[in-house]
Design a protein around this motif. Structure first.
Motif, PDB file in Angstrom:
ATOM      1  N   ARG A 433       0.993  -1.235  -0.040  1.00  0.00           N
ATOM      2  CA  ARG A 433      -0.249  -0.190   0.065  1.00  0.00           C
ATOM      3  C   ARG A 433       0.754   1.319  -0.033  1.00  0.00           C
ATOM      4  O   ARG A 433       0.667   2.239  -0.708  1.00  0.00           O
ATOM      5  CB  ARG A 433      -0.860  -0.012   1.114  1.00  0.00           C
ATOM      6  CG  ARG A 433      -1.689  -1.216   1.204  1.00  0.00           C
ATOM      7  CD  ARG A 433      -2.472  -1.367   2.563  1.00  0.00           C
ATOM      8  NE  ARG A 433      -3.379  -0.201   2.942  1.00  0.00           N
ATOM      9  CZ  ARG A 433      -4.838  -0.395   2.606  1.00  0.00           C
ATOM     10  NH1 ARG A 433      -5.364  -1.165   2.393  1.00  0.00           N
ATOM     11  NH2 ARG A 433      -5.593   0.812   2.759  1.00  0.00           N
ATOM     12  N   SER A 465      -6.501   1.222  -2.057  1.00  0.00           N
ATOM     13  CA  SER A 465      -7.481   0.469  -1.431  1.00  0.00           C
ATOM     14  C   SER A 465      -7.862  -0.689  -1.808  1.00  0.00           C
ATOM     15  O   SER A 465      -8.063  -1.688  -1.618  1.00  0.00           O
ATOM     16  CB  SER A 465      -8.500   1.291  -0.747  1.00  0.00           C
ATOM     17  OG  SER A 465      -9.349   0.691   0.128  1.00  0.00           O
ATOM     18  N   SER A 469      -6.975  -4.460  -1.300  1.00  0.00           N
ATOM     19  CA  SER A 469      -8.222  -5.458  -0.609  1.00  0.00           C
ATOM     20  C   SER A 469      -8.070  -6.712  -1.531  1.00  0.00           C
ATOM     21  O   SER A 469      -8.177  -7.854  -1.139  1.00  0.00           O
ATOM     22  CB  SER A 469      -9.389  -4.610  -0.734  1.00  0.00           C
ATOM     23  OG  SER A 469      -9.314  -3.565   0.114  1.00  0.00           O
ATOM     24  N   SER A 472      -5.043  -8.664  -0.686  1.00  0.00           N
ATOM     25  CA  SER A 472      -5.346  -9.350   0.693  1.00  0.00           C
ATOM     26  C   SER A 472      -6.397 -10.559   0.683  1.00  0.00           C
ATOM     27  O   SER A 472      -6.205 -11.500   1.141  1.00  0.00           O
ATOM     28  CB  SER A 472      -5.783  -8.358   1.444  1.00  0.00           C
ATOM     29  OG  SER A 472      -6.116  -8.702   2.674  1.00  0.00           O
ATOM     30  N   SER A 521      -6.365  -7.239   8.311  1.00  0.00           N
ATOM     31  CA  SER A 521      -6.248  -6.184   7.664  1.00  0.00           C
ATOM     32  C   SER A 521      -7.277  -5.150   7.907  1.00  0.00           C
ATOM     33  O   SER A 521      -7.217  -3.835   7.808  1.00  0.00           O
ATOM     34  CB  SER A 521      -6.449  -6.516   6.146  1.00  0.00           C
ATOM     35  OG  SER A 521      -7.723  -7.167   5.921  1.00  0.00           O
ATOM     36  N   CYS A 522      -8.515  -5.620   8.464  1.00  0.00           N
ATOM     37  CA  CYS A 522      -9.539  -4.698   8.828  1.00  0.00           C
ATOM     38  C   CYS A 522      -9.362  -4.005  10.015  1.00  0.00           C
ATOM     39  O   CYS A 522      -9.617  -2.648  10.156  1.00  0.00           O
ATOM     40  CB  CYS A 522     -10.876  -5.425   9.018  1.00  0.00           C
ATOM     41  SG  CYS A 522     -11.722  -6.420   7.649  1.00  0.00           S
ATOM     42  N   GLU A 559     -12.604   3.453   3.151  1.00  0.00           N
ATOM     43  CA  GLU A 559     -11.755   2.354   2.951  1.00  0.00           C
ATOM     44  C   GLU A 559     -11.893   1.094   3.759  1.00  0.00           C
ATOM     45  O   GLU A 559     -11.793   0.176   3.113  1.00  0.00           O
ATOM     46  CB  GLU A 559     -10.447   2.994   3.318  1.00  0.00           C
ATOM     47  CG  GLU A 559      -9.365   1.902   2.678  1.00  0.00           C
ATOM     48  CD  GLU A 559      -7.771   2.366   2.858  1.00  0.00           C
ATOM     49  OE1 GLU A 559      -6.823   1.618   2.744  1.00  0.00           O
ATOM     50  OE2 GLU A 559      -7.876   3.692   3.189  1.00  0.00           O
ATOM     51  N   THR A 562     -15.092  -0.551   1.992  1.00  0.00           N
ATOM     52  CA  THR A 562     -14.509  -1.135   0.884  1.00  0.00           C
ATOM     53  C   THR A 562     -13.776  -2.450   1.252  1.00  0.00           C
ATOM     54  O   THR A 562     -14.025  -3.557   0.272  1.00  0.00           O
ATOM     55  CB  THR A 562     -13.528  -0.271   0.148  1.00  0.00           C
ATOM     56  OG1 THR A 562     -13.972   1.189  -0.064  1.00  0.00           O
ATOM     57  CG2 THR A 562     -13.037  -0.700  -1.314  1.00  0.00           C
ATOM     58  N   GLN A 563     -12.820  -2.536   1.945  1.00  0.00           N
ATOM     59  CA  GLN A 563     -12.048  -4.127   2.404  1.00  0.00           C
ATOM     60  C   GLN A 563     -13.460  -4.848   2.918  1.00  0.00           C
ATOM     61  O   GLN A 563     -13.259  -5.957   2.392  1.00  0.00           O
ATOM     62  CB  GLN A 563     -11.343  -3.434   3.710  1.00  0.00           C
ATOM     63  CG  GLN A 563     -10.523  -4.776   4.095  1.00  0.00           C
ATOM     64  CD  GLN A 563      -9.244  -5.056   3.390  1.00  0.00           C
ATOM     65  OE1 GLN A 563      -8.968  -4.114   2.403  1.00  0.00           O
ATOM     66  NE2 GLN A 563      -8.426  -6.071   3.660  1.00  0.00           N
TER      67      GLN A 563
END
Length: 866
Positions: A433, A465, A469, A472, A521-522, A559, A562-563
């Motif tokens: 990122r 993002s 994602s 990820s 990640s969240c 963001e 979105t994830q």
């Protein structure tokens, strides 16, 4: 007198001889042909199954005699007809299989073999358990069976007035008739007359019969060499000696059976459970300001570069579209919804406990933990003899206390290593990122062009993002696939005693891994990204090289949303491909390999063989999928309030998809009993408690709601503001601090931004004093007001929700009154009909013994008197 007592005891033994038949059958587990199976080549006296030709009855569930029901099917490939015939290896496999089948017959099972109609190399061995074997093993396995029909009156409910509505949601009782309710008790062979046996053929239902037969198949030995036992159908299937082992579906899913004795349960389940027309029925279970987009405000605010050298100055209004989307979720309504979800999850868990208690009673699993047998894999490793502290008797265990400590240490180390591997992958995504943001900042347009629809949405932050994602998600799926196998290997090495212990251990390992894998990640976006970035003249660097990434001027909430959308949506699509499309394609390929049209003429066991095996952990992955979804819905609902709705739609569809899958694409599963959902229950309770904290912190630290409220009530009016009344006007300007571009030079040897624009100042998202102030670039009073408000909000929100949660937990009992009454009634009947009758029988027998003893004494005394 001694002779008299011996005679009486002999008569008692003769009278009780019938009760020892079960022990004889049980001893056959140890005293079968296999006990002397020291050398495979030395065994000749194998008992083999009867070979019979197919009798043409396609939907028959019985042997050729039409009397004995098929409880299980074993499938193997005849070695003599294999194209690549390795004589030595094939002979060993054949003799192991013959020894296993012989031991099955010695244990009381009846076998009948039939050659395949579609492939003459395949042989189907049908297994039937006679009445005596079923009774014996029902007692060994402590299976609860009907004792007496339920005679309790149905309690009236406040919901009875809405029966017209609930009836629409119920399955059609004229098609799937409700099962009769019984009080049940653990089966005892010598108390058989006290059980509700009206028909021996239906007393043990097909699921119970399959459980018993699978219990036997999992424990029968086929080789003993150097005191090492090899046993169980699972090892035989995994080694290729058998191709498959499964119970039968009772009919075709698309049409009812022509056999009048067939219950057609598969057809009825497909029609009333799996069909899309039954989707609504129950399962047969039993304020952001417009200033950002204003060209005279947002279009004139010049933002500082967000990376070194390549990143340009940029105008605030290029984030207009993302700010509009953000206001959908970053609002006061989200707070209300987050509080509601915190209370809802408690209601959900409490009512689930009540429902679970009802199912425990209906499915006879109330005291299952006390009755569960040890796993055969555990029993086979029990070689160490120790003294039981309670009974003071010898017992066998698989390893010593020191050995158990070593195993636990190795297993914990392996789990810890894989968690560190996931954290490393998350760090890799963060580095990606940071790196790719520089590229997007240099390549994407620097000014907003209203004629380009893509430019309005594709900002450097958004592009970074989305791509991060997606990557990820791919890494998550790859690590999941690998760790599933690793977790099973670790749990097998740990060697839990019972199947419940095994599943609970595997559950904790898998959930711990999945929790870190899916949610890390969240958590990074929600609580770490944009929090430790410094300011333009003194940024914070990651690993001494990468400048820490910042959030949009509106925060990181969009963001995070979105994830969540990418991971939740991608996971749902992936699961459907894996669970539905893949088995359908595999079955389609399998049908193409068979003779065209021949499958319709094949018997039931051969049709089922060509379906996909479910696997012992099939339902485990269904539970895991639901718990991960439960975490997304509860832990991050403040950032994505649509998550519960999407989860509801997904689950409604999932029910029917799973029903279609189970009734049409997979073989019938081997039934297993469980008292409850095991370790999943405390996991959900832990998620529910953690969800209150995460949502409070998301609203406080990730969303922009608290800074807006502080501005509205404190800084928009005197003494800090200059507006005559409370307003949000000027909020954006108030949340952006000033930076003097000339200060870039004082922080580095050369100014990397001189070629990027002729600006004297730029703005950045933070609450700091402007250049020239005595405390320039230090946090201002607005910052400390916001921090205090955020901390106060978290404390107040947590205490309110936790108080409501604990009150609800206390007010709603885990077991309903009607279920409690049924359990008490069942225990009373068990005590009365079994135990008291047993005492009466013993009293009666003692009376008979006393009479006989008196008679013998009289016979011995009278001659002397005469």
């Amino acid at each position: 007198m001694q002779m008299m007592t011996r005679d009486v005891l002999l008569e008692m033994e003769l009278e009780e001889e019938d009760d020892d038949d079960g022990d004889i059958v049980l001893e056959n587990l140890e005293q079968t042909i296999v006990s002397g199976f020291g050398s495979l080549e030395s065994q000749q006296d194998f008992r083999t199954p009867e070979f019979e030709e197919f009798n043409g009855k396609l939907d028959s569930l019985f042997f050729n005699d039409g009397q004995r029901r098929i409880d299980f099917v074993l499938v193997y490939e005849d070695e003599s007809r294999k194209e690549t015939n390795k004589k030595g290896s094939n002979e060993k496999q054949r003799r192991k299989r013959r020894a296993y089948e012989s031991n099955l017959i010695c244990d009381g099972l009846q076998l009948e073999a039939t050659r395949s109609l579609l492939d003459d190399k395949l042989v189907f061995v049908k297994v039937h358990a006679p009445w005596e074997v079923l009774c014996t093993y029902a007692e060994i396995m402590h299976i609860k069976l009907p004792l007496k029909p339920n005679d309790l009156k149905t309690r009236s409910s406040a919901f009875d007035n809405f029966s017209w509505f609930t009836k629409v949601l119920q399955v059609d009782e004229s098609i799937i008739k409700p099962e009769q309710e019984f009080f049940t008790a653990p089966f005892e062979k010598n108390r058989m007359n006290d059980f509700y046996i009206q028909d021996r053929d239906t007393f043990f239902n097909p699921a119970t019969r399959s459980r018993i037969v699978h219990f036997i198949l999992s424990r029968i030995k086929y080789q003993v060499r150097d005191n090492v036992k090899k046993f169980g159908i699972n090892k035989l299937v995994s080694s290729g000696i058998y191709k498959a082992a499964f119970p039968l579906h009772d009919c075709n899913f698309s049409s009812p059976s022509e056999d009048l004795s067939c219950p057609n349960e598969r057809y009825l389940l497909y029609r009333e459970w799996a069909h899309p027309r039954s989707i609504y029925k129950k399962q047969p279970l039993d304020l952001i300001s417009k200033e950002v987009c204003d060209p005279d405000i947002g279009g004139k605010i010049i933002m500082c570069p967000q990376c070194d050298k390549l990143c340009p100055f940029w105008k605030l209004n290029i984030t207009c579209e993302s700010s509009k989307k953000l206001c959908l979720f970053d609002s006061f309504g989200t707070l209300v919804f987050a509080v509601f979800m915190g209370v809802w999850v408690t209601l959900f868990l409490e009512f689930w406990k009540r429902r679970q208690a009802e199912l425990e009673y209906e499915w006879d699993t109330v005291e299952l933990q006390q009755e569960e047998q040890a796993r055969p894999e555990y029993e086979a490793r029990c070689t160490h003899v120790v003294i039981n502290e309670i009974t003071q008797e010898e017992e066998r265990i698989p390893f010593t206390t020191w050995g158990k400590c070593i195993r636990i240490t190795l297993c914990a180390s392996a789990v810890f290593f894989w968690i560190l591997l996931i954290i490393a992958s998350v760090i890799g995504i963060i580095v990606y990122r940071l790196s790719v943001f520089i590229v997007f900042s240099a390549k994407l347009p620097k000014n907003l062009n209203g004629t380009d629809p893509i430019q309005k949405y594709l900002t450097p932050q958004m592009a970074t993002s989305i791509t991060a994602s997606l990557i990820s998600f791919i890494i998550i799926m790859i690590l999941n696939t690998i760790y599933e196998k690793v977790a099973i290997m670790i749990t097998n090495f740990e060697l839990p005693r019972t199947q419940t212990d095994y599943e609970n251990s595997l559950t904790m390992k898998m959930f711990l891994f999945q929790f870190v894998n899916y949610y890390s990640s969240c958590f990074y976006i929600a609580f770490f990204k944009g929090k430790f970035v410094g300011y333009p003249g003194d940024p914070v660097y990651w690993l001494g090289k990468y400048r820490n990434e910042e959030c949009d001027p509106g925060g990181c909430l969009l963001e995070l949303t979105t994830q969540l959308i990418i991971i939740m949506g991608g996971k749902a699509i992936w699961n459907n491909i894996q669970e539905v499309l893949l088995p359908w394609v595999m079955n389609l390929i399998g049908r193409c390999h068979t003779v065209s049209g021949a499958e319709k003429k094949a018997p039931r066991w051969e049709q089922d063989y060509h379906l996909q095996p479910m696997g012992r952990l099939g339902l485990f992955y269904e539970y895991l999928e639901m718990i991960i979804q439960f975490g997304f819905v509860t832990l991050f609902v403040a950032s994505f309030p649509l998550a519960p709705l999407l989860a509801l739609v997904n689950n409604i569809l999932e029910i029917r998809v799973d029903a279609w899958k189970l009734t049409t694409q997979y073989r019938r599963m081997v039934p297993e009993k469980a008292q409850d959902i095991g370790a999943w229950q405390p996991i959900m309770q832990g998620i529910a408690i953690l969800a209150v904290v995460t949502n409070a912190m998301i609203i406080a630290f990730t969303s922009d709601m608290i800074p807006r409220l502080v501005y509205y009530w404190s800084f928009s009016v005197l003494p800090y503001g200059d507006h005559p009344h409370y307003t949000m006007k000027g909020y954006i300007n108030n949340t952006l601090s000033y930076f003097n571009v000339a200060d870039f030079k004082s922080k580095s040897k050369e100014n990397p931004y001189t070629e990027l624009g002729d600006y004297t100042t730029c703005r950045y998202r933070d609450f700091r004093y402007p250049p020239g102030h005595p405390q320039e670039y230090k946090h201002n009073i607005y910052y400390w007001h916001v921090i205090a408000a955020k901390l106060a909000f978290i404390i107040v929100m947590e205490h309110i929700i936790y108080s409501v949660k604990f009150f609800i937990s206390y007010a709603i009992p885990d077991v309903s009154k009607s279920t409690k009454s049924k359990i008490r009634r069942e225990k009373y009947l068990t005590q009365k009909l079994l135990h008291e009758n047993h005492l009466k029988d013993m009293t009666k027998n003692m009376g008979v013994i006393a009479e006989r003893m008196i008679a013998v004494v009289d016979n011995n005394i009278r001659p002397k008197s005469d």
